[in-house]
Enzyme design. Structure first.
Site, PDB file in Angstrom:
ATOM      1  N   ASP A  90       6.404  67.318  49.340  1.00 22.23           N
ATOM      2  CA  ASP A  90       7.087  66.031  49.164  1.00 22.23           C
ATOM      3  C   ASP A  90       6.018  64.951  48.999  1.00 22.23           C
ATOM      4  O   ASP A  90       5.111  64.833  49.832  1.00 22.23           O
ATOM      5  CB  ASP A  90       7.977  65.752  50.384  1.00 22.23           C
ATOM      6  CG  ASP A  90       8.970  64.628  50.142  1.00 22.23           C
ATOM      7  OD1 ASP A  90       8.750  63.803  49.242  1.00 22.23           O
ATOM      8  OD2 ASP A  90       9.964  64.566  50.894  1.00 22.23           O
ATOM      9  N   ASP A 101       9.469  58.571  45.072  1.00 24.09           N
ATOM     10  CA  ASP A 101       9.525  59.605  46.107  1.00 24.09           C
ATOM     11  C   ASP A 101      10.134  60.849  45.463  1.00 24.09           C
ATOM     12  O   ASP A 101      11.222  60.766  44.886  1.00 24.09           O
ATOM     13  CB  ASP A 101      10.417  59.051  47.240  1.00 24.09           C
ATOM     14  CG  ASP A 101      10.569  59.960  48.449  1.00 24.09           C
ATOM     15  OD1 ASP A 101       9.933  61.019  48.498  1.00 24.09           O
ATOM     16  OD2 ASP A 101      11.349  59.566  49.353  1.00 24.09           O
ATOM     17  N   HIS A 160      18.017  58.091  50.372  1.00 29.07           N
ATOM     18  CA  HIS A 160      17.882  56.725  50.895  1.00 29.07           C
ATOM     19  C   HIS A 160      17.534  55.753  49.777  1.00 29.07           C
ATOM     20  O   HIS A 160      17.051  56.162  48.720  1.00 29.07           O
ATOM     21  CB  HIS A 160      16.759  56.714  51.941  1.00 29.07           C
ATOM     22  CG  HIS A 160      15.511  57.397  51.430  1.00 29.07           C
ATOM     23  ND1 HIS A 160      14.547  56.721  50.742  1.00 29.07           N
ATOM     24  CD2 HIS A 160      15.115  58.700  51.443  1.00 29.07           C
ATOM     25  CE1 HIS A 160      13.598  57.587  50.375  1.00 29.07           C
ATOM     26  NE2 HIS A 160      13.927  58.794  50.780  1.00 29.07           N
ATOM     27  N   HIS A 168      12.471  53.847  53.620  1.00 29.35           N
ATOM     28  CA  HIS A 168      13.862  54.234  53.898  1.00 29.35           C
ATOM     29  C   HIS A 168      14.710  52.998  54.140  1.00 29.35           C
ATOM     30  O   HIS A 168      14.629  52.393  55.193  1.00 29.35           O
ATOM     31  CB  HIS A 168      13.946  55.156  55.127  1.00 29.35           C
ATOM     32  CG  HIS A 168      13.381  56.517  54.871  1.00 29.35           C
ATOM     33  ND1 HIS A 168      12.342  57.037  55.596  1.00 29.35           N
ATOM     34  CD2 HIS A 168      13.703  57.463  53.971  1.00 29.35           C
ATOM     35  CE1 HIS A 168      12.046  58.251  55.130  1.00 29.35           C
ATOM     36  NE2 HIS A 168      12.853  58.525  54.154  1.00 29.35           N
ATOM     37  N   GLU A 193      17.903  63.648  47.731  1.00 28.83           N
ATOM     38  CA  GLU A 193      17.113  64.796  48.171  1.00 28.83           C
ATOM     39  C   GLU A 193      17.936  65.872  48.865  1.00 28.83           C
ATOM     40  O   GLU A 193      17.950  65.953  50.089  1.00 28.83           O
ATOM     41  CB  GLU A 193      15.938  64.350  49.048  1.00 28.83           C
ATOM     42  CG  GLU A 193      16.247  63.362  50.147  1.00 28.83           C
ATOM     43  CD  GLU A 193      14.948  62.891  50.822  1.00 28.83           C
ATOM     44  OE1 GLU A 193      14.167  63.738  51.271  1.00 28.83           O
ATOM     45  OE2 GLU A 193      14.747  61.659  50.901  1.00 28.83           O
ATOM     46  N   GLU A 282      13.880  66.705  45.172  1.00 23.89           N
ATOM     47  CA  GLU A 282      14.115  65.252  45.270  1.00 23.89           C
ATOM     48  C   GLU A 282      13.613  64.524  44.032  1.00 23.89           C
ATOM     49  O   GLU A 282      12.543  64.829  43.516  1.00 23.89           O
ATOM     50  CB  GLU A 282      13.376  64.697  46.496  1.00 23.89           C
ATOM     51  CG  GLU A 282      13.517  63.186  46.679  1.00 23.89           C
ATOM     52  CD  GLU A 282      12.789  62.664  47.921  1.00 23.89           C
ATOM     53  OE1 GLU A 282      11.827  63.313  48.370  1.00 23.89           O
ATOM     54  OE2 GLU A 282      13.189  61.595  48.414  1.00 23.89           O
TER      55      GLU A 282
HETATM   56 MN    MN Z   1      10.438  62.605  49.766  1.00 26.04          MN
HETATM   57 MN    MN Z   2      12.865  60.658  50.329  1.00 26.76          MN
END
Ligand code: MN
Ligand code: MN
Length: 297
Positions: A90, A101, A160, A168, A193, A282
């Site tokens: 990630d 992200d 998020h 977030h 995600e 994600e």
């Molecule tokens: Mn992530």
């Molecule tokens: Mn994330």
């Protein structure tokens, strides 16, 4: 729903730049994952390439193995290597605080349908996103897609919103149907995600903790804790950082001191039950008039 959002604004351009850097380094990460490869070399390669390409890591590269779902990152002298495992990477990149992200899971264990489940759930969620769409519906699509493969969505992890220097924010993007969702608007930047597992569908906190973030600035007597505090406030601000990012001797001890004074908090590794596997896929998207723009690939 806001109709006067200009998706050509500077902030969206910074998000897109972060997304392009992320797409590039994620591909490089995937190429480097093989049995015997070092967790720490992978994370350090990705983080240094992000900087070379003009971004900054928005959080330490997460390298999660098998039942680990989130918040694992190599320690200072980590010598762990990849085995025949499920490996979830990630990555976060920011440009002037505007974040992208994205996560990908690589299977060296012979369970690639688990990755198909989280990827198909992400694709279906992206198809569903648009202005006026309720986040509960997105969660429903994700949960049903994963269950269609015979697996469980991890329901206590969610996508998020993303804001400047904030990883977030609202809205939460659930991984199952929820009754009290919120409607998306044009210009919302969200990370979606899905996590798929052959375990219970719920993660709990483990004991390892290598990622931290600032709660409040404060003065400390200990010299190395003071040096850590100044690097945190100048370089990382409110974004998460890794123990191995600190340019001081014995960083773990300095961080324990800061934590004891409630100046920082840690992110314990989140895990499924022992023996389970978790896959995460994600992307970050911008909600547009007619759907969404995927900025991470
Ligand atoms: Mn992530
Ligand atoms: Mn994330």
């Amino acid at each position: 729903m806001s109709t006067d959002v200009d998706l050509g604004d500077d902030r969206y351009e910074r998000h897109r730049e972060a997304g392009e850097i992320l797409t590039q380094v994620r591909a490089e990460a995937v190429d480097r994952i093989e049995v015997g490869g070092s967790h720490r070399e992978l994370a350090e390669h990705v983080e240094s390439r992000i900087r070379e390409l003009g971004g900054e890591p928005a959080f330490p590269v997460n390298v999660c193995i098998d039942e680990e779902a989130a918040h694992a990152t190599p320690s200072v002298d980590d010598d762990a290597t990849f085995g025949e495992e499920m490996i979830n990477v990630d990555i976060g990149v920011h440009v002037d605080g505007w974040i992208a992200d994205s996560a990908v899971t690589i299977d060296l264990s012979g369970h690639d349908e688990l990755i198909e489940a989280s990827s198909a759930a992400l694709d279906a969620a992206i198809e569903t996103v648009g202005p006026g769409v309720d986040t509960g519906l997105i969660g429903d699509v994700i949960g049903r897609t994963i269950e269609g493969y015979g697996y469980n969505p991890v329901v206590n992890l969610t996508g998020h919103g993303l804001d400047q220097y904030e990883q977030h924010t609202a809205p939460t993007i659930p991984n199952r149907k929820v009754s009290q969702g919120v409607e998306l608007s044009v210009g919302d930047v969200i990370a979606i995600e899905p996590f798929a597992t052959d375990g219970r569908g719920k993660v709990s906190e483990g004991s390892d903790e290598e990622i931290f973030a600032l709660d409040r600035e404060g003065s400390v007597r200990d010299r190395s804790a003071r040096q850590a505090m100044s690097q945190i406030t100048e370089q990382f601000r409110t974004l998460p950082f890794a123990t191995r990012w600190l340019d001081i001797d014995r960083p773990a001890m300095a961080l324990r001191r800061l934590k004891r004074q409630d100046l920082i908090h840690g992110y314990p590794v989140l895990k499924e039950r022992p023996g389970a596997l978790v896959s995460q896929t994600e992307h970050t998207v911008i909600v547009t008039e007619d759907g969404c723009e995927v900025i991470t690939g």
